[in-house]
Scaffold this active site. Structure first.
Site, PDB file in Angstrom:
ATOM      1  N   MET A  75       0.798  -1.228   0.000  1.00  0.00           N
ATOM      2  CA  MET A  75       0.000   0.000   0.000  1.00  0.00           C
ATOM      3  C   MET A  75       0.831   1.279   0.000  1.00  0.00           C
ATOM      4  O   MET A  75       0.290   2.372   0.131  1.00  0.00           O
ATOM      5  CB  MET A  75      -0.963   0.014   1.200  1.00  0.00           C
ATOM      6  CG  MET A  75      -1.920  -1.145   1.224  1.00  0.00           C
ATOM      7  SD  MET A  75      -2.848  -1.266  -0.320  1.00  0.00           S
ATOM      8  CE  MET A  75      -3.503  -2.917  -0.154  1.00  0.00           C
ATOM      9  N   CYS A  76       2.143   1.167  -0.151  1.00  0.00           N
ATOM     10  CA  CYS A  76       3.000   2.353  -0.228  1.00  0.00           C
ATOM     11  C   CYS A  76       2.938   2.958  -1.622  1.00  0.00           C
ATOM     12  O   CYS A  76       2.965   2.242  -2.623  1.00  0.00           O
ATOM     13  CB  CYS A  76       4.446   1.986   0.090  1.00  0.00           C
ATOM     14  SG  CYS A  76       4.761   1.738   1.817  1.00  0.00           S
ATOM     15  N   HIS A  77       2.864   4.279  -1.641  1.00  0.00           N
ATOM     16  CA  HIS A  77       2.881   4.994  -2.915  1.00  0.00           C
ATOM     17  C   HIS A  77       4.322   5.137  -3.406  1.00  0.00           C
ATOM     18  O   HIS A  77       5.223   5.360  -2.590  1.00  0.00           O
ATOM     19  CB  HIS A  77       2.303   6.401  -2.740  1.00  0.00           C
ATOM     20  CG  HIS A  77       0.853   6.416  -2.424  1.00  0.00           C
ATOM     21  ND1 HIS A  77       0.374   6.257  -1.144  1.00  0.00           N
ATOM     22  CD2 HIS A  77      -0.239   6.565  -3.216  1.00  0.00           C
ATOM     23  CE1 HIS A  77      -0.948   6.318  -1.162  1.00  0.00           C
ATOM     24  NE2 HIS A  77      -1.342   6.496  -2.404  1.00  0.00           N
ATOM     25  N   MET A 115       7.952   4.661   5.822  1.00  0.00           N
ATOM     26  CA  MET A 115       8.182   3.286   5.361  1.00  0.00           C
ATOM     27  C   MET A 115       9.491   3.168   4.596  1.00  0.00           C
ATOM     28  O   MET A 115      10.190   2.157   4.695  1.00  0.00           O
ATOM     29  CB  MET A 115       7.005   2.795   4.507  1.00  0.00           C
ATOM     30  CG  MET A 115       5.704   2.644   5.282  1.00  0.00           C
ATOM     31  SD  MET A 115       5.866   1.626   6.775  1.00  0.00           S
ATOM     32  CE  MET A 115       6.415   0.074   6.084  1.00  0.00           C
ATOM     33  N   GLU A 116       9.860   4.189   3.858  1.00  0.00           N
ATOM     34  CA  GLU A 116      11.125   4.163   3.132  1.00  0.00           C
ATOM     35  C   GLU A 116      12.308   4.152   4.098  1.00  0.00           C
ATOM     36  O   GLU A 116      13.284   3.426   3.896  1.00  0.00           O
ATOM     37  CB  GLU A 116      11.202   5.359   2.178  1.00  0.00           C
ATOM     38  CG  GLU A 116      10.317   5.232   0.952  1.00  0.00           C
ATOM     39  CD  GLU A 116       8.819   5.449   1.212  1.00  0.00           C
ATOM     40  OE1 GLU A 116       8.028   5.190   0.296  1.00  0.00           O
ATOM     41  OE2 GLU A 116       8.429   5.872   2.326  1.00  0.00           O
ATOM     42  N   ASP A 130      23.878 -10.856   5.850  1.00  0.00           N
ATOM     43  CA  ASP A 130      24.219 -11.677   4.687  1.00  0.00           C
ATOM     44  C   ASP A 130      25.723 -11.709   4.438  1.00  0.00           C
ATOM     45  O   ASP A 130      26.295 -12.762   4.156  1.00  0.00           O
ATOM     46  CB  ASP A 130      23.496 -11.153   3.452  1.00  0.00           C
ATOM     47  CG  ASP A 130      23.847 -11.952   2.207  1.00  0.00           C
ATOM     48  OD1 ASP A 130      23.687 -13.188   2.226  1.00  0.00           O
ATOM     49  OD2 ASP A 130      24.307 -11.337   1.219  1.00  0.00           O
TER      50      ASP A 130
END
Length: 168
Positions: A75-77, A115-116, A130
């Site tokens: 749902m992120c633009h 969110m970014e 990793d």
């Protein structure tokens, strides 16, 4: 469902319409961390890890992740990011070393960049894992959280304290 912005009239998921939202300067800073043993700490700080410069690779991975957030969070633009910065701080604990990762993302747009920033910090930590897992798979990632944000309809936010955990 009226109070939930990401549901339509049928109760199904939707992307919020930001067409009428005011375009403002917005920024967000998120933090994550990773606990490593002394061997990994030494390899990272002396740049002797066989896979290369761990922090340089992780920093680029975090930047790339922030730019791709809308591709992995449904749902992120997609937004025009105007700046991304990742910084690192080491802290010695009892028998481990904690690397704190700070990701700051900026934009001028109609929706925030929380969110970014969270994605950048998370992917940065995952990349460190990793690159170092051949030495020790016992590394611990987290907590990951929003430290602060500015701009937008809901105003500014600043976390007063780090979240409490039993080891981090």
């Amino acid at each position: 469902m009226a109070n939930f912005t990401h549901f339509n009239d049928q109760g199904r998921a939707k992307m919020v319409d930001i067409t009428r939202k005011e375009e403002t300067h917005r920024s967000a800073t998120a933090q994550s961390s990773i606990l490593v043993n002394e061997e990994i700490y030494t390899s990272i700080t002396q740049q002797t890890m066989k896979k290369g410069d761990v922090l340089a690779v992780a920093q680029v991975a975090g930047i790339m992740a922030a730019k791709q957030t809308s591709a992995i969070i449904p749902m992120c633009h997609p937004i025009p990011i105007s700046g991304i910065d990742l910084t690192f701080d080491w802290k010695r604990l009892e028998q481990e070393f904690k690397l704190s990762i700070h990701a700051t993302v900026k934009t001028k747009g109609s929706t925030g960049v929380e969110m970014e920033a969270l994605t950048a910090a998370s992917v940065c930590a995952l990349t460190i894992y990793d690159m170092c897992k051949a030495v020790d798979k016992g590394m611990v990632i987290g907590p990951t959280f929003l430290k602060e944000k500015s701009g937008g309809k809901n105003g500014d936010f600043k976390r007063q304290n780090e979240p409490l955990t039993d080891r981090l």
